[in-house]
Design a protein around this motif. Structure first.
Motif, PDB file in Angstrom:
ATOM      1  N   GLN A   1     -27.099 -31.076 -39.388  1.00  0.00           N
ATOM      2  CA  GLN A   1     -26.446 -31.159 -38.068  1.00  0.00           C
ATOM      3  C   GLN A   1     -27.306 -31.907 -37.055  1.00  0.00           C
ATOM      4  N   GLY A   2     -28.480 -32.364 -37.489  1.00  0.00           N
ATOM      5  CA  GLY A   2     -29.322 -33.134 -36.582  1.00  0.00           C
ATOM      6  C   GLY A   2     -30.200 -32.291 -35.680  1.00  0.00           C
ATOM      7  N   THR A   3     -30.555 -31.103 -36.150  1.00  0.00           N
ATOM      8  CA  THR A   3     -31.551 -30.293 -35.449  1.00  0.00           C
ATOM      9  C   THR A   3     -32.866 -30.411 -36.205  1.00  0.00           C
ATOM     10  N   GLU A   4     -33.946 -30.613 -35.475  1.00  0.00           N
ATOM     11  CA  GLU A   4     -35.272 -30.645 -36.084  1.00  0.00           C
ATOM     12  C   GLU A   4     -36.130 -29.581 -35.425  1.00  0.00           C
ATOM     13  N   ILE A   5     -36.809 -28.817 -36.257  1.00  0.00           N
ATOM     14  CA  ILE A   5     -37.746 -27.825 -35.727  1.00  0.00           C
ATOM     15  C   ILE A   5     -39.102 -28.022 -36.383  1.00  0.00           C
ATOM     16  N   LEU A   6     -40.122 -27.579 -35.681  1.00  0.00           N
ATOM     17  CA  LEU A   6     -41.461 -27.484 -36.257  1.00  0.00           C
ATOM     18  C   LEU A   6     -41.802 -26.015 -36.382  1.00  0.00           C
ATOM     19  N   ILE A   7     -42.367 -25.637 -37.519  1.00  0.00           N
ATOM     20  CA  ILE A   7     -42.885 -24.283 -37.659  1.00  0.00           C
ATOM     21  C   ILE A   7     -44.358 -24.366 -38.014  1.00  0.00           C
ATOM     22  N   GLN A   8     -45.110 -23.429 -37.489  1.00  0.00           N
ATOM     23  CA  GLN A   8     -46.564 -23.530 -37.601  1.00  0.00           C
ATOM     24  C   GLN A   8     -47.186 -22.149 -37.704  1.00  0.00           C
ATOM     25  N   SER A   9     -48.280 -22.079 -38.453  1.00  0.00           N
ATOM     26  CA  SER A   9     -49.110 -20.882 -38.470  1.00  0.00           C
ATOM     27  C   SER A   9     -50.560 -21.321 -38.553  1.00  0.00           C
ATOM     28  N   ASP A  10     -51.435 -20.567 -37.920  1.00  0.00           N
ATOM     29  CA  ASP A  10     -52.859 -20.874 -38.034  1.00  0.00           C
ATOM     30  C   ASP A  10     -53.386 -20.505 -39.416  1.00  0.00           C
TER      31      ASP A  10
ATOM     32  N   GLU B   1     -40.595 -30.816 -44.809  1.00  0.00           N
ATOM     33  CA  GLU B   1     -41.795 -31.564 -45.193  1.00  0.00           C
ATOM     34  C   GLU B   1     -42.962 -31.129 -44.314  1.00  0.00           C
ATOM     35  N   ARG B   2     -44.135 -31.493 -44.765  1.00  0.00           N
ATOM     36  CA  ARG B   2     -45.308 -31.253 -43.929  1.00  0.00           C
ATOM     37  C   ARG B   2     -45.280 -32.279 -42.802  1.00  0.00           C
ATOM     38  N   ALA B   3     -45.393 -31.805 -41.580  1.00  0.00           N
ATOM     39  CA  ALA B   3     -45.252 -32.697 -40.431  1.00  0.00           C
ATOM     40  C   ALA B   3     -46.433 -33.654 -40.342  1.00  0.00           C
ATOM     41  N   SER B   4     -46.137 -34.886 -40.005  1.00  0.00           N
ATOM     42  CA  SER B   4     -47.210 -35.864 -39.818  1.00  0.00           C
ATOM     43  C   SER B   4     -47.952 -35.566 -38.513  1.00  0.00           C
ATOM     44  N   LYS B   5     -49.143 -36.133 -38.398  1.00  0.00           N
ATOM     45  CA  LYS B   5     -50.035 -35.823 -37.260  1.00  0.00           C
ATOM     46  C   LYS B   5     -49.418 -36.162 -35.915  1.00  0.00           C
ATOM     47  N   ASP B   6     -48.537 -37.157 -35.894  1.00  0.00           N
ATOM     48  CA  ASP B   6     -47.954 -37.553 -34.610  1.00  0.00           C
ATOM     49  C   ASP B   6     -46.895 -36.563 -34.112  1.00  0.00           C
ATOM     50  N   LYS B   7     -46.473 -35.657 -34.981  1.00  0.00           N
ATOM     51  CA  LYS B   7     -45.468 -34.659 -34.565  1.00  0.00           C
ATOM     52  C   LYS B   7     -46.097 -33.518 -33.785  1.00  0.00           C
ATOM     53  N   SER B   8     -47.353 -33.214 -34.118  1.00  0.00           N
ATOM     54  CA  SER B   8     -48.051 -32.129 -33.444  1.00  0.00           C
ATOM     55  C   SER B   8     -49.547 -32.230 -33.688  1.00  0.00           C
ATOM     56  N   SER B   9     -50.311 -31.787 -32.710  1.00  0.00           N
ATOM     57  CA  SER B   9     -51.763 -31.749 -32.872  1.00  0.00           C
ATOM     58  C   SER B   9     -52.202 -30.475 -33.585  1.00  0.00           C
ATOM     59  N   LYS B  10     -51.238 -29.566 -33.792  1.00  0.00           N
ATOM     60  CA  LYS B  10     -51.590 -28.306 -34.434  1.00  0.00           C
ATOM     61  C   LYS B  10     -51.787 -28.486 -35.940  1.00  0.00           C
ATOM     62  N   LYS B  11     -52.491 -27.522 -36.511  1.00  0.00           N
ATOM     63  CA  LYS B  11     -52.703 -27.514 -37.962  1.00  0.00           C
ATOM     64  C   LYS B  11     -51.582 -26.748 -38.647  1.00  0.00           C
ATOM     65  N   HIS B  12     -51.320 -27.118 -39.884  1.00  0.00           N
ATOM     66  CA  HIS B  12     -50.376 -26.401 -40.754  1.00  0.00           C
ATOM     67  C   HIS B  12     -48.978 -26.341 -40.131  1.00  0.00           C
ATOM     68  N   VAL B  13     -48.385 -27.497 -40.000  1.00  0.00           N
ATOM     69  CA  VAL B  13     -47.064 -27.615 -39.373  1.00  0.00           C
ATOM     70  C   VAL B  13     -46.054 -28.141 -40.393  1.00  0.00           C
ATOM     71  N   LEU B  14     -44.905 -27.493 -40.448  1.00  0.00           N
ATOM     72  CA  LEU B  14     -43.793 -27.970 -41.269  1.00  0.00           C
ATOM     73  C   LEU B  14     -42.685 -28.467 -40.358  1.00  0.00           C
ATOM     74  N   GLU B  15     -41.964 -29.466 -40.831  1.00  0.00           N
ATOM     75  CA  GLU B  15     -40.828 -30.000 -40.094  1.00  0.00           C
ATOM     76  C   GLU B  15     -39.565 -29.758 -40.920  1.00  0.00           C
ATOM     77  N   VAL B  16     -38.604 -29.107 -40.314  1.00  0.00           N
ATOM     78  CA  VAL B  16     -37.326 -28.850 -40.983  1.00  0.00           C
ATOM     79  C   VAL B  16     -36.244 -29.626 -40.239  1.00  0.00           C
ATOM     80  N   LYS B  17     -35.479 -30.424 -40.987  1.00  0.00           N
ATOM     81  CA  LYS B  17     -34.380 -31.192 -40.393  1.00  0.00           C
ATOM     82  C   LYS B  17     -33.071 -30.740 -41.011  1.00  0.00           C
ATOM     83  N   THR B  18     -32.122 -30.431 -40.172  1.00  0.00           N
ATOM     84  CA  THR B  18     -30.828 -29.983 -40.692  1.00  0.00           C
ATOM     85  C   THR B  18     -29.844 -31.144 -40.751  1.00  0.00           C
TER      86      THR B  18
END
Ligand code: I3S
Length: 128
Positions: free
Chosen positions: A97-106, A78-95
């Motif tokens: 197995q309970g791993t969560e990552i954020l991926i981002q590009s300018d 999903e698109r990450a909510s603002k509280d997950k990161s101050s960066k722009k264009h951030v996706l949140e991937v949850k597995t």
């Protein structure tokens, strides 16, 4: 696991540089550590390595080994909510197995394309 046929690859295959950080590992919150990483989406796997390597020579001796990989079977993106990161264009991937990552590009379009590809990969491999 050293060959990958390009002929049979679905359109969800994608690679490129992304900024990535884990935020949770096996259900436990971990400290953010953003880094630029070469990301490869291959089937139900999202693979990250420090340096660029082609999917086909990924495990070749002079190519960098993946730092870590994410199993997309049963994952969500999903698109990450603002509280997950101050960066722009951030996706949140949850597995599963309970791993969560954020991926981002300018580059907004880069993230839009990854969002499409990840959604497609997750939908394709959801029931495996
Ligand atoms: O979610 P946080 O804790 O605000 O994440 C920021 C920190 O990880 C920060 O490092 P320190 O732990 O040294 O404060 C990073 O430099 C920031 O990039 C993180 O926030 P963003 O909003 O960039 O994801």
């Amino acid at each position: 696991h050293d060959t990958a046929s390009t002929e049979t690859e679905p359109s969800s295959e994608r690679s490129g540089f992304l900024n990535v950080t884990k935020i949770t590992e096996q259900g436990k919150k971990v400290r953010k550590n953003w880094s630029s990483s070469w990301a490869v989406l291959q089937g139900s796997l999202l693979i990250f390595a420090k340096n660029q390597g082609t999917a086909t020579s990924w495990f070749g001796s002079h190519q960098s080994k993946p730092d870590f990989s994410i199993d997309l079977r049963g994952a969500t993106v999903e698109r990450a909510s603002k509280d997950k990161s101050s960066k722009k264009h951030v996706l949140e991937v949850k597995t599963r197995q309970g791993t969560e990552i954020l991926i981002q590009s300018d580059v907004e379009n880069t993230i839009n394309e990854w969002f499409k590809s990840l959604t497609e990969a997750i939908n394709t491999h959801a029931w495996e």
